[in-house]
Each structure stands twice: as C-alpha cells, then as structure tokens.
Write a protein that holds these residues in place. Structure first.
Motif, PDB file in Angstrom:
ATOM      1  N   ARG A  65       2.454   4.746   4.333  1.00  0.00           N
ATOM      2  CA  ARG A  65       1.312   4.638   3.427  1.00  0.00           C
ATOM      3  C   ARG A  65       0.607   5.983   3.262  1.00  0.00           C
ATOM      4  O   ARG A  65       0.130   6.309   2.176  1.00  0.00           O
ATOM      5  CB  ARG A  65       0.331   3.596   3.960  1.00  0.00           C
ATOM      6  N   GLU A  66       0.535   6.767   4.316  1.00  0.00           N
ATOM      7  CA  GLU A  66      -0.124   8.068   4.227  1.00  0.00           C
ATOM      8  C   GLU A  66       0.559   8.978   3.226  1.00  0.00           C
ATOM      9  O   GLU A  66      -0.104   9.744   2.502  1.00  0.00           O
ATOM     10  CB  GLU A  66      -0.170   8.734   5.604  1.00  0.00           C
ATOM     11  N   ASP A  67       1.898   8.916   3.165  1.00  0.00           N
ATOM     12  CA  ASP A  67       2.624   9.728   2.188  1.00  0.00           C
ATOM     13  C   ASP A  67       2.301   9.294   0.763  1.00  0.00           C
ATOM     14  O   ASP A  67       2.147  10.124  -0.141  1.00  0.00           O
ATOM     15  CB  ASP A  67       4.133   9.619   2.443  1.00  0.00           C
ATOM     16  N   ALA A  68       2.159   7.977   0.553  1.00  0.00           N
ATOM     17  CA  ALA A  68       1.819   7.476  -0.782  1.00  0.00           C
ATOM     18  C   ALA A  68       0.422   7.915  -1.179  1.00  0.00           C
ATOM     19  O   ALA A  68       0.175   8.266  -2.343  1.00  0.00           O
ATOM     20  CB  ALA A  68       1.937   5.949  -0.807  1.00  0.00           C
ATOM     21  N   GLU A  69      -0.514   7.904  -0.242  1.00  0.00           N
ATOM     22  CA  GLU A  69      -1.874   8.348  -0.549  1.00  0.00           C
ATOM     23  C   GLU A  69      -1.909   9.825  -0.913  1.00  0.00           C
ATOM     24  O   GLU A  69      -2.608  10.234  -1.855  1.00  0.00           O
ATOM     25  CB  GLU A  69      -2.782   8.078   0.653  1.00  0.00           C
TER      26      GLU A  69
ATOM     27  N   VAL B  32      -0.788   8.366 -12.153  1.00  0.00           N
ATOM     28  CA  VAL B  32      -0.340   7.791 -10.889  1.00  0.00           C
ATOM     29  C   VAL B  32      -1.425   6.860 -10.353  1.00  0.00           C
ATOM     30  O   VAL B  32      -2.610   7.209 -10.345  1.00  0.00           O
ATOM     31  CB  VAL B  32      -0.027   8.887  -9.856  1.00  0.00           C
ATOM     32  N   ASP B  33      -1.009   5.702  -9.913  1.00  0.00           N
ATOM     33  CA  ASP B  33      -1.936   4.747  -9.308  1.00  0.00           C
ATOM     34  C   ASP B  33      -1.166   3.915  -8.289  1.00  0.00           C
ATOM     35  O   ASP B  33       0.073   3.920  -8.271  1.00  0.00           O
ATOM     36  CB  ASP B  33      -2.556   3.835 -10.369  1.00  0.00           C
ATOM     37  N   PHE B  34      -1.888   3.213  -7.429  1.00  0.00           N
ATOM     38  CA  PHE B  34      -1.229   2.323  -6.489  1.00  0.00           C
ATOM     39  C   PHE B  34      -0.774   1.055  -7.220  1.00  0.00           C
ATOM     40  O   PHE B  34      -1.466   0.530  -8.087  1.00  0.00           O
ATOM     41  CB  PHE B  34      -2.172   1.968  -5.339  1.00  0.00           C
ATOM     42  N   SER B  35       0.381   0.575  -6.848  1.00  0.00           N
ATOM     43  CA  SER B  35       0.960  -0.589  -7.515  1.00  0.00           C
ATOM     44  C   SER B  35       0.123  -1.829  -7.259  1.00  0.00           C
ATOM     45  O   SER B  35      -0.329  -2.071  -6.134  1.00  0.00           O
ATOM     46  CB  SER B  35       2.393  -0.815  -7.025  1.00  0.00           C
ATOM     47  N   GLN B  36      -0.080  -2.616  -8.327  1.00  0.00           N
ATOM     48  CA  GLN B  36      -0.779  -3.892  -8.223  1.00  0.00           C
ATOM     49  C   GLN B  36       0.174  -5.064  -8.333  1.00  0.00           C
ATOM     50  O   GLN B  36      -0.256  -6.218  -8.383  1.00  0.00           O
ATOM     51  CB  GLN B  36      -1.850  -4.002  -9.321  1.00  0.00           C
ATOM     52  N   SER B  37       1.472  -4.800  -8.395  1.00  0.00           N
ATOM     53  CA  SER B  37       2.475  -5.852  -8.519  1.00  0.00           C
ATOM     54  C   SER B  37       2.840  -6.395  -7.150  1.00  0.00           C
ATOM     55  O   SER B  37       2.992  -5.640  -6.186  1.00  0.00           O
ATOM     56  CB  SER B  37       3.727  -5.311  -9.218  1.00  0.00           C
TER      57      SER B  37
ATOM     58  N   GLU C  52       0.801  -1.213   0.000  1.00  0.00           N
ATOM     59  CA  GLU C  52       0.000   0.000   0.000  1.00  0.00           C
ATOM     60  C   GLU C  52       0.836   1.265   0.000  1.00  0.00           C
ATOM     61  O   GLU C  52       0.278   2.363  -0.063  1.00  0.00           O
ATOM     62  CB  GLU C  52      -0.938  -0.003   1.213  1.00  0.00           C
ATOM     63  N   ASN C  53       2.154   1.110   0.087  1.00  0.00           N
ATOM     64  CA  ASN C  53       3.025   2.281   0.111  1.00  0.00           C
ATOM     65  C   ASN C  53       3.837   2.435  -1.174  1.00  0.00           C
ATOM     66  O   ASN C  53       4.809   3.186  -1.208  1.00  0.00           O
ATOM     67  CB  ASN C  53       3.978   2.201   1.300  1.00  0.00           C
ATOM     68  N   VAL C  54       3.464   1.717  -2.220  1.00  0.00           N
ATOM     69  CA  VAL C  54       4.183   1.771  -3.496  1.00  0.00           C
ATOM     70  C   VAL C  54       3.249   2.332  -4.563  1.00  0.00           C
ATOM     71  O   VAL C  54       2.115   1.867  -4.709  1.00  0.00           O
ATOM     72  CB  VAL C  54       4.702   0.377  -3.914  1.00  0.00           C
TER      73      VAL C  54
END
Length: 447
Positions: free
Chosen positions: A307-311, A329-334, A255-257
């Motif tokens: 995770r908050e920084d990534a959001e 930009v999107d959250f990584s699904q890998s 959740e942080n990538v």
C-alpha cells in the motif's frame, strides 16, 4: 362541517356535529377563526386514554369561550363582563365509543361549570366512562395515524409530554355560523393573538422542542453531518448487496490498487508498468480495452504489492505527462475483483438456472446478459470483472500448443476425432448455455 388541525406530528381532520351541538361547534369554529388554537400545546396526554389541548397557557387552568374573548379584547376597560364558560351541550346519543372522538372539557367548578376552549381527543375505543360527563361535538375522520404518534410519546408523572407537541395551524374547511358582533374588529387588530407559553407552564420542567433530537442536540454540526452521510452510505451499500452489485455491504476497495485515466490510446500495459515500477513491485497492470474493437478505453488499473508504494505513486504521478497526455491518478473505488459471486469467471451448470451457483443478481436473468462477454471466451479469473479482454494465461497457451503438436502429423479426419475429446470445458458450458437460452426463449414465445 370540518376543521383541519396541523400538528407537529401530523394532520387531523375533524367533522363537527353542528346540528346536535350548535353552540359548542360555533364556539370552536370562531376560536379557530381568530387563531386562538395556533401554537397551543398538548399539555395532557394519557396513553390509551386521551390527548388534551386548547389552553394557551398549557397549564390546564386557562382558556375562555369566544364570547368572553371578544369582550375582553374589544372592551378591556369595561366594568361589565361576559361569563368565561358557557353551558355544556351533553347529548346522550353522542358517546365516546370510537377512537378519535372530540369533546369539550367540562369544568365542574370555579366560575360556574361549563365549557370554554379546552378540548380533548380520545386515543382508544369505548371510553364509555366519559359519557354524560364531557361534551362530544366531533370526530376525527382523517389522521388516526397522527393519534397513534401522539399516543406513543413519552410523558412525565403528570402526563405532560417530554417532547413539545403543538397545533401549528388551523384551517376551517366549512363554517355555517355567522360571525358574532365584534369578531371582525378583532381580526383587524394585529394585537389580538392570545398569549402562548411553553408547555411546562412555569413548572421548571425542561421540554424537548419539536424539532430537536435529544440524542444529537449536543453533537457539533460537522459531526452530525458526518453521521448522516455514514448512515446514507450504509443504506446504499445494503441496497447494492441486495441486488447483487456488492458481495457484502461492508466491502472496501483495495488500498493498493490505483486507477489511472486520461491515457493516450497508444499507451500499453508494459508502458505503464515500466513507468510505475520505480515506486515498487507491481502485481498487475491492465489497460482496459473494448471487447469488440480492442481499442483502449483510456483508463487502467495498477496493483502494487504494498500500500505504501501505491500511496507514493499517487502523490508523485498526478498530472504527469505520459505519451503527450497528462494522466489522472486516484485510488481505485472498484470492488469487482473481490466480488467472486458476481465475477464473470463463474461457469454455469445444468439445473442451476442462468448462473452456475445461483446468488448474485437477485434471480434477475436480464442482468446475467452483462456477464456473457467474458464467459463466451472464458475469463482468466484474475481481472476486475469489467467488460474487457484479459490475456490468456501461459498455462492455456501451453495447453493449446500441446494440442497442436499431438494432432499435427495426422490427417484432417484424424484431427477432428482427436481434438474433440480434449476440448476445453468452457466450450461445452457455452454450448449448454446457448441451448438453455434457446429453450427458455421458445417457452416464452409459446406462453
């Protein structure tokens, strides 16, 4: 001579004994022709015994022969009547010896004994206690699995199925008998269809419809769709785990990538890190590049400490202009970074097959070729398992510089001798791998 019964649990193909039981077979075929059995329910199902249907009222007391039915439809006001039943054709050589035997139910009293429209199918072999009492006239030749489904349904204390099981449609595959008088007139009349009532027959018993699921009937449509999608996703995850594409089925992407795409080819790692660092501490920032050419593939992974920084970066940097390109930009699904068994950084060893530790690709050696890109140069172990170069760590650079300093004051021959014992383990592993692949190819050609 045969008939196809399309039921709510599957199809049944019945072969008829037209030579041994001509009157019974004619009655059955003509009732099928006037759609008498359409939407008839199986109102009596006794496990490992029989399944009975053929009564439009589903009460066990209805039904009539084709001749009585034609007379009641063509001459409803006539004072004369045609008997509701006809004489049962009980033949000693036709027995209830096999599963799927079809018999007409014989009424022993009320308006005279005989047969009408009700029939049953045996669900077990050797039901010999029915011999001489019920009129066998056919056998199920296709659809024994459908009989198994009928045999497994739940019933109440009176053997009525709790879930509605019906004959949806009847198809006559072959009919050798001529139509009795008045049959053609009934077929032309749109009101000839017999009455069909629910299988509870007014008993007040609540019956589950054939297309209803009692576990999900009270769930809202949105929740049912969510459960269906969750079940499909879980099934796909298990499949990917079996083939080695996932370390385990319940793995979740970090959740942080963040995944950043639509980059300008000139954008570098340090450029993205500088732009995104205002949202928080960045653990790694990698622009994915082609293995051979080194050209940017125009997407990158940015790993934040929190995770908050990534959001925050996700909401603020969407569609922002970077090097004359509006990025996405999107959250990584890998999940490749967490898949250590599938990682390209695992070294191989002798006697362990094409992979040093086994596992991962389900034993398929052709899939191992996709890992050779980074293994040939030695992975750093901190990447995302993609086909791209990762810069060597500072420790590797220091080790290489120490090698050069030790051998710099010696001659060419001395350099070879001193460098060879200190060669990194990954080069020996690569040579061992190439020898293994060459021997394997030679064995295949000899076969």
């Amino acid at each position: 001579m045969s008939v196809l019964l399309e039921t709510s649990l599957g199809d049944l193909v019945i072969d008829l004994e037209v030579e041994t039981c001509p009157k019974t077979c004619e009655n059955f075929l003509k009732l099928c022709k006037v759609y008498y059995y359409n939407l008839n329910a199986f109102f009596n199902v006794q496990k490992d015994f029989l399944a009975q249907t053929g009564d439009p009222t589903a009460s066990g007391r209805g039904g009539e022969s084709i001749w009585s039915y034609i007379h009641s439809k063509s001459q409803p006001s006539s004072s004369s009547s045609v008997p509701r039943f006809f004489s049962a054709e009980i033949t000693p050589k036709l027995k209830h010896s096999t599963k799927g035997t079809v018999s007409m139910a014989v009424a022993p009293f009320a308006e005279g004994s005989g047969c009408a429209s009700q029939f049953f199918v045996t669900l077990v072999d050797n039901a010999d206690y029915l011999d001489g009492h019920q009129a066998v006239f056919g056998h199920v030749v296709e659809g024994l699995d459908t009989l198994d489904k009928i045999n497994d349904i739940f019933v109440d204390k009176e053997f009525r199925p709790l879930k509605d099981v019906r004959i949806r449609h009847v198809v006559i595959l072959d009919d050798p008998f001529p139509d009795p008088p008045g049959l053609s007139q009934i077929l032309e009349d749109p009101s000839f269809a017999p009455p069909t009532r629910p299988p509870d027959a007014g008993t007040g018993l609540v019956v589950i419809g054939e297309d209803e699921d009692p576990l999900t009937s009270s769930i809202p449509e949105e929740e049912e769709e969510r459960q269906r999608r969750a079940a499909a996703a879980q099934s796909s995850a298990l499949t990917l785990e079996m083939v080695g594409d996932l370390p385990f089925a319940n793995v979740r992407p970090p959740e942080n990538v963040l995944f950043v795409c639509k980059l300008n080819p000139v954008t570098r790692d340090e450029d993205l890190e500088l732009i995104f660092s205002r949202f928080g501490v960045i653990m790694s920032c990698q622009v994915i590049r082609d293995k051979k050419t080194g050209d940017s593939l125009q997407y990158a992974f940015i790993e934040f400490d929190k995770r908050e920084d990534a959001e925050q970066a996700y909401f603020k940097m969407q569609n922002v202009l970077v090097d004359d390109r509006r990025i996405w930009v999107d959250f990584s699904q890998s999940v490749a970074k967490t898949n250590q068994l599938w990682s390209n950084d695992i070294k191989r060893g002798p006697g362990l097959g094409s992979r040093g530790r086994g596992g991962g690709f389900g034993g398929r050696e052709d899939l191992v070729q996709t890992r050779k890109y980074r293994d040939e140069d030695g992975g750093s172990g901190g990447g995302y398992g993609m086909v791209f170069d990762i810069p060597s760590s500072g420790r590797d650079k220091d080790r290489g510089s120490r090698k050069r300093s030790r051998s710099g004051d010696q001659g060419g021959r001395e350099k070879k001798r001193s460098a060879s014992p200190r060669r990194d383990d990954r080069y020996r592993d690569d040579r061992r791998e190439r020898d293994y692949d060459r021997r394997r190819d030679d064995d295949r050609r000899r076969r």
